[in-house]
Design an enzyme around this catalytic site. Structure first.
Site, PDB file in Angstrom:
ATOM      1  N   LYS A 160      87.220 -31.119  -5.931  1.00  0.00           N
ATOM      2  CA  LYS A 160      88.256 -30.138  -5.851  1.00  0.00           C
ATOM      3  C   LYS A 160      88.989 -30.123  -4.659  1.00  0.00           C
ATOM      4  CE  LYS A 160      86.390 -26.696  -9.211  1.00  0.00           C
ATOM      5  NZ  LYS A 160      85.857 -25.332  -9.192  1.00  0.00           N
ATOM      6  N   ARG A 174      86.789 -34.957 -12.119  1.00  0.00           N
ATOM      7  CA  ARG A 174      85.434 -34.753 -12.739  1.00  0.00           C
ATOM      8  C   ARG A 174      85.099 -36.210 -13.490  1.00  0.00           C
ATOM      9  NH1 ARG A 174      84.843 -28.466 -14.340  1.00  0.00           N
ATOM     10  NH2 ARG A 174      86.178 -28.380 -12.611  1.00  0.00           N
ATOM     11  N   ASP A 197      79.271 -24.039  -8.844  1.00  0.00           N
ATOM     12  CA  ASP A 197      79.957 -23.839  -7.411  1.00  0.00           C
ATOM     13  C   ASP A 197      80.143 -22.521  -6.909  1.00  0.00           C
ATOM     14  OD1 ASP A 197      81.992 -23.987  -9.276  1.00  0.00           O
ATOM     15  OD2 ASP A 197      83.181 -25.000  -8.051  1.00  0.00           O
ATOM     16  N   SER A 246      81.371 -28.234 -10.883  1.00  0.00           N
ATOM     17  CA  SER A 246      81.649 -26.743 -11.228  1.00  0.00           C
ATOM     18  C   SER A 246      80.574 -26.446 -12.337  1.00  0.00           C
ATOM     19  CB  SER A 246      82.943 -26.514 -11.701  1.00  0.00           C
ATOM     20  OG  SER A 246      83.250 -25.259 -12.044  1.00  0.00           O
ATOM     21  N   HIS A 247      80.972 -26.056 -13.491  1.00  0.00           N
ATOM     22  CA  HIS A 247      80.020 -25.807 -14.342  1.00  0.00           C
ATOM     23  C   HIS A 247      79.521 -26.974 -15.182  1.00  0.00           C
ATOM     24  CE1 HIS A 247      83.619 -25.851 -16.628  1.00  0.00           C
ATOM     25  NE2 HIS A 247      83.106 -26.157 -17.669  1.00  0.00           N
ATOM     26  N   ASP A 281      78.613 -19.429 -11.683  1.00  0.00           N
ATOM     27  CA  ASP A 281      78.623 -21.024 -12.299  1.00  0.00           C
ATOM     28  C   ASP A 281      78.187 -21.791 -10.995  1.00  0.00           C
ATOM     29  OD1 ASP A 281      80.830 -20.919 -10.571  1.00  0.00           O
ATOM     30  OD2 ASP A 281      81.948 -22.205 -12.022  1.00  0.00           O
ATOM     31  N   ASP A 284      82.174 -20.460  -7.726  1.00  0.00           N
ATOM     32  CA  ASP A 284      83.424 -19.693  -7.480  1.00  0.00           C
ATOM     33  C   ASP A 284      83.674 -18.735  -8.621  1.00  0.00           C
ATOM     34  OD1 ASP A 284      83.653 -21.634  -9.342  1.00  0.00           O
ATOM     35  OD2 ASP A 284      85.658 -22.519  -8.632  1.00  0.00           O
ATOM     36  N   ARG A 285      82.942 -18.683  -9.786  1.00  0.00           N
ATOM     37  CA  ARG A 285      83.091 -17.664 -10.869  1.00  0.00           C
ATOM     38  C   ARG A 285      81.987 -16.907 -10.844  1.00  0.00           C
ATOM     39  NH1 ARG A 285      84.468 -20.229 -16.064  1.00  0.00           N
ATOM     40  NH2 ARG A 285      82.860 -21.826 -15.676  1.00  0.00           N
ATOM     41  N   HIS A 318      87.842 -16.142 -13.132  1.00  0.00           N
ATOM     42  CA  HIS A 318      88.467 -16.815 -11.651  1.00  0.00           C
ATOM     43  C   HIS A 318      89.425 -15.478 -11.171  1.00  0.00           C
ATOM     44  CE1 HIS A 318      87.508 -21.122 -11.600  1.00  0.00           C
ATOM     45  NE2 HIS A 318      87.758 -21.116 -12.860  1.00  0.00           N
TER      46      HIS A 318
END
Length: 447
Positions: free
Chosen positions: A112, A15, A243, A102-103, A241, A245-246, A328
């Protein structure tokens, strides 16, 4: 090439800011390094995807070029949420990589990565090796790989649905804020045909995040969702978020529900289906989680923070579910990978089967007050941790991840940041007033 590999390779992923830390040439170098690494694990193909960030299409193309130069075939899944890439890695039995930060705010990008069947890659399980390969430069083979495109969205939707009894779902009014992130793609696809009235905030895919940052763990980024839930008398609010995933939950009174309580809620539902199952939780989660697991006849296992540790312990114990305070949620049948959408669907099923609202559903789980994560800048984090440990010599302590001290009716964990001169304090006690008092007490030992 301007990519600063030492700066962008983190503990669990890649990142950095574009283009000063991470550029397209760097993406190509990492693609080549990833190809060499997974070839060492027997792979001949990889699946790749990207989120909606402006440079994602260019970066994933360069990453694929680097991989093909090293003889690996590339399956391009196009735009996808992170958990959708994990699904593709699982069903295709290929290592995978998704370009996402992500966020993180606009201006960032990242990657990832995982091995086949979504097996985690962290700094201790391959990420550092990939970094050094990328820094060393290309070492192409004589054979060049191929590139194909594959749509995995329909299969992913069916997979997410498999975690609930779709025919038994009850009508609910759902507000979701996907913050211009990848939830704008996957959420409508998953909700289509289900008996939910979906009110979708900021569904447009836009990696400049024109409405608010895609970081729902920050309370200010849930304000629009909370206002819409109250304004429309919705049953529940879902905040994803960048992407997707959360997920974070908001009840019908616009009250935020913590990741710990969501972990307990999902665990309770899963234990009703699979009595005696093992449930994983990280050590920051509330004591509510192991209590609820025990009450449901299950076995709770405590782990370090971080997806690679959670997935590893899930594999070792055969755990059916794992949760982290950070939103998560991991599922055994999801290749032990995390998915905000699966967790959301499990909660919606539980809510539909409950005779009252979400606030009532979680009321029996809301047993303690928590500080949230308090970050403090220090010169020497390790020295401060030892100083605090010495201040509680007679109390139960462990070093599973940082320092945890359990004083019976309250406890705290102190961890050093991996990347910044910060100490992270999480503390739980019986009441909010006691939390305030104990936080001051612990911080008085920082020096």
């Amino acid at each position: 090439m301007t990519t600063d590999f030492d700066a962008i390779f983190k503990a669990y992923d890649v990142r950095g800011t574009v283009p000063d830390q991470f550029d397209a040439d760097g993406a190509r170098a990492i693609g080549g390094a990833f190809a060499r690494f997974v070839a060492g694990h027997g792979a001949t193909s990889i699946v790749v995807g990207r989120d909606m960030r402006p440079d994602g299409e260019e970066f994933v193309a360069e990453f694929g070029e680097g991989a093909m130069d090293h003889g690996i075939d590339v399956v391009d899944a196009g735009l996808c949420a992170t958990d959708m890439m994990y699904y593709a890695s699982g069903v295709l039995e290929m290592p995978g990589a998704v370009f996402t930060a992500s966020h993180n705010p606009a201006g960032y990008n990242g990657i990832k990565m995982c091995l086949a069947k979504a097996a985690p890659i962290g700094s201790e399980s391959g990420l550092d090796v990939i970094k050094e390969m990328a820094k060393a430069g290309p070492d192409p083979t004589g054979h060049r790989g191929t590139r194909t495109e594959r749509n995995v969205l329909d299969g992913y939707v069916a997979h997410v649905h498999s975690f609930v009894d779709v025919a038994g779902l009850k009508p609910l009014k759902v507000v979701a804020d996907t913050a211009n992130g990848m939830g704008g793609l996957v959420l409508p696809a998953v909700m289509a045909g289900l008996p939910f009235e979906l009110d979708h905030l900021y569904p447009e895919l836009d990696g400049t995040f024109p409405n608010h940052p895609a970081d729902p763990i920050q309370p200010e980024n849930q304000k629009d969702l909370m206002a819409r839930v109250l304004g429309t008398a919705a049953d529940i609010g879902l905040a994803f978020d960048g992407d997707a995933d959360r997920v974070f939950l908001v009840d019908e009174k616009a009250q935020a529900i913590s990741g710990s309580l969501t972990t307990a809620l999902v665990a309770r539902s899963i234990l009703a289906r699979e009595p005696g199952a093992t449930i994983i939780h990280n050590l920051i989660c509330s004591k509510t989680v192991p209590e609820v697991v025990a009450e449901g006849g299950g076995t709770a296992v405590r782990t370090r923070v971080g997806h690679s540790f959670i997935k590893q312990v899930m594999a070792e114990t055969g755990a059916v579910f794992g949760g982290e305070h950070s939103g998560h949620y991991y599922f055994r049948e999801n290749f032990r990978a995390d998915s905000g959408l699966i967790a959301a669907l499990v909660v919606l099923e539980a809510l539909g089967n409950h005779p009252a609202g979400l606030a009532d559903l979680v009321s029996t789980l809301d047993r303690y007050a928590a500080s949230g994560e308090i970050n403090t800048t220090v010169d020497d984090a390790a020295a401060v941790i030892e100083r605090v440990a010495a201040a509680y010599p007679a109390e139960a302590q462990d070093r599973l991840d940082g320092l945890t001290v359990d004083l019976g009716d309250w406890w705290f964990n102190l961890r050093a940041s991996n990347t910044e001169p910060l100490l992270r304090l999480n503390l739980e006690a019986a009441t909010a007033d006691e939390v305030t008092q104990r936080v001051e007490e612990v911080r008085s030992h920082f020096g």
